[in-house]
Scaffold this motif. Structure first.
Motif, PDB file in Angstrom:
ATOM      1  N   UNK A 177      46.743  -2.346  80.643  1.00 18.82           N
ATOM      2  CA  UNK A 177      47.201  -0.963  80.535  1.00 18.82           C
ATOM      3  C   UNK A 177      46.152  -0.054  79.927  1.00 18.82           C
ATOM      4  N   UNK A 178      46.237   1.236  80.250  1.00 19.61           N
ATOM      5  CA  UNK A 178      45.305   2.213  79.679  1.00 19.61           C
ATOM      6  C   UNK A 178      45.488   2.290  78.166  1.00 19.61           C
ATOM      7  N   UNK A 179      44.366   2.293  77.449  1.00 14.26           N
ATOM      8  CA  UNK A 179      44.374   2.318  75.984  1.00 14.26           C
ATOM      9  C   UNK A 179      43.345   3.328  75.515  1.00 14.26           C
ATOM     10  N   UNK A 180      43.748   4.192  74.577  1.00 10.79           N
ATOM     11  CA  UNK A 180      42.804   5.067  73.881  1.00 10.79           C
ATOM     12  C   UNK A 180      42.301   4.337  72.648  1.00 10.79           C
ATOM     13  N   UNK A 181      40.988   4.234  72.511  1.00 10.53           N
ATOM     14  CA  UNK A 181      40.364   3.706  71.298  1.00 10.53           C
ATOM     15  C   UNK A 181      39.872   4.912  70.512  1.00 10.53           C
ATOM     16  N   UNK A 182      40.468   5.142  69.346  1.00  6.84           N
ATOM     17  CA  UNK A 182      40.159   6.313  68.529  1.00  6.84           C
ATOM     18  C   UNK A 182      39.276   5.862  67.367  1.00  6.84           C
ATOM     19  N   UNK A 183      38.037   6.350  67.338  1.00  8.88           N
ATOM     20  CA  UNK A 183      37.074   5.974  66.305  1.00  8.88           C
ATOM     21  C   UNK A 183      37.108   7.009  65.190  1.00  8.88           C
ATOM     22  N   UNK A 207      55.007  -1.881  72.778  1.00  8.69           N
ATOM     23  CA  UNK A 207      54.481  -0.537  72.514  1.00  8.69           C
ATOM     24  C   UNK A 207      54.728   0.334  73.731  1.00  8.69           C
ATOM     25  N   UNK A 208      55.492   1.390  73.545  1.00 12.41           N
ATOM     26  CA  UNK A 208      55.703   2.356  74.618  1.00 12.41           C
ATOM     27  C   UNK A 208      54.491   3.273  74.694  1.00 12.41           C
ATOM     28  N   UNK A 209      54.445   4.079  75.747  1.00 13.57           N
ATOM     29  CA  UNK A 209      53.360   5.033  75.908  1.00 13.57           C
ATOM     30  C   UNK A 209      53.261   5.934  74.676  1.00 13.57           C
ATOM     31  N   UNK A 234      32.923   1.996  60.076  1.00 10.77           N
ATOM     32  CA  UNK A 234      33.756   2.926  60.833  1.00 10.77           C
ATOM     33  C   UNK A 234      35.068   2.194  61.127  1.00 10.77           C
ATOM     34  N   UNK A 235      36.033   2.897  61.699  1.00 10.37           N
ATOM     35  CA  UNK A 235      37.332   2.303  61.998  1.00 10.37           C
ATOM     36  C   UNK A 235      37.724   2.657  63.417  1.00 10.37           C
ATOM     37  N   UNK A 236      38.605   1.835  63.993  1.00 11.47           N
ATOM     38  CA  UNK A 236      39.112   2.097  65.337  1.00 11.47           C
ATOM     39  C   UNK A 236      40.613   1.816  65.373  1.00 11.47           C
ATOM     40  N   UNK A 237      41.340   2.701  66.051  1.00 15.77           N
ATOM     41  CA  UNK A 237      42.776   2.570  66.263  1.00 15.77           C
ATOM     42  C   UNK A 237      43.015   2.564  67.767  1.00 15.77           C
ATOM     43  N   UNK A 238      43.992   1.770  68.232  1.00 17.06           N
ATOM     44  CA  UNK A 238      44.304   1.694  69.657  1.00 17.06           C
ATOM     45  C   UNK A 238      45.689   2.274  69.917  1.00 17.06           C
ATOM     46  N   UNK A 239      45.762   3.131  70.942  1.00 17.72           N
ATOM     47  CA  UNK A 239      47.006   3.784  71.321  1.00 17.72           C
ATOM     48  C   UNK A 239      47.305   3.448  72.788  1.00 17.72           C
ATOM     49  N   UNK A 240      48.548   3.070  73.071  1.00 17.53           N
ATOM     50  CA  UNK A 240      48.969   2.792  74.448  1.00 17.53           C
ATOM     51  C   UNK A 240      49.027   4.100  75.226  1.00 17.53           C
TER      52      UNK A 240
END
Length: 166
Positions: free
Chosen positions: A72-78, A34-36, A138-144
Motif C-alpha cells: 500500500x501507498x505509504x508517506x514517510x515523514x522525515x 491502519x486505515x487510510x 533524524x526521525x521518520x514516521x509512516x502514514x498509510x
C-alpha cells in the motif's frame, strides 16, 4: 541567512569529503489495522544520519521492503526531532507547533515490485535535504495513504536509506 563558505574547499575537495551511507532500519510497526491516514509507526530514530551534530545530509534513495505483502501507498515523514504524530494505529493527532515545524520532508512510496509473498517499494533521486539534531539523528514516521486498511506484523516493514552526508 546561513554562512555557507562556498569558497572554503575546491570542488574536488568538497566531493571527496562527502560520505555516502546506506542506513537500514526495522521500525516497530503497529499490529493494529491502519486505515487510510493512520500512523503505521511513529517517530522512529535514525542514528548517525548526518556526519556532525546539527549537520546536513541529502536523502538520495529510499527502499521499503514489505514482508507482509501489503504494497500500500505509504508517506514517510522525515523530521528533525522525536515529536510524536500521535498514537500508532490511529489518525494523526499532532496539533500546530512542534510537529509541523520539525518536518523536513515527505517521501511517498506507492509503486512496488511484487515478489512471491513480499513487495519492495523504491524511490530514487530524491535530493531531500535533511538536518540532524545535535546528536546526528533524524526521525521518520509512516502514514498509510493506500485508501484502505493495512495490517502489518511488528517487524513487517524494513527501510533502507541512501544518504549523502555533508
Amino acid at each position: 541567512m546561513a554562512d555557507t563558505k562556498l569558497r572554503q574547499y575546491a570542488v574536488i575537495e568538497k566531493l571527496n569529503k562527502m560520505a555516502v551511507d546506506f542506513i537500514e532500519l526495522t521500525p516497530s510497526t503497529t499490529t493494529n489495522a491502519c486505515s487510510d491516514g493512520e500512523i503505521i509507526w511513529d517517530n522512529q530514530g535514525i542514528t548517525n544520519a548526518v556526519a556532525v551534530g546539527s549537520g546536513t545530509a541529502i536523502l538520495q534513495s529510499v527502499t521499503l521492503i514489505d514482508d507482509d505483502d501489503n504494497g500500500g501507498a505509504i508517506d514517510l515523514v522525515f523530521t528533525d526531532s522525536s515529536a510524536s504524530f500521535g498514537t500508532e494505529g490511529s489518525a494523526i493527532s499532532a496539533a500546530d507547533g512542534s510537529v509541523p515545524d520539525a518536518i523536513l520532508g515527505v517521501v511517498t512510496i506507492s509503486n512496488y515490485f511484487d515478489g512471491v509473498a513480499w513487495q519492495v517499494g523504491h524511490k530514487e533521486n530524491i535530493g531531500m535535504v535533511l538536518k540532524g539534531d545535535a546528536s546526528k539523528n533524524i526521525w521518520v514516521t509512516a502514514i498509510n495513504r493506500s485508501g484502505g486498511d493495512l495490517t502489518y506484523t511488528s517487524s513487517g516493514l524494513f527501510l533502507k536509506l541512501g544518504i549523502v552526508k555533508d
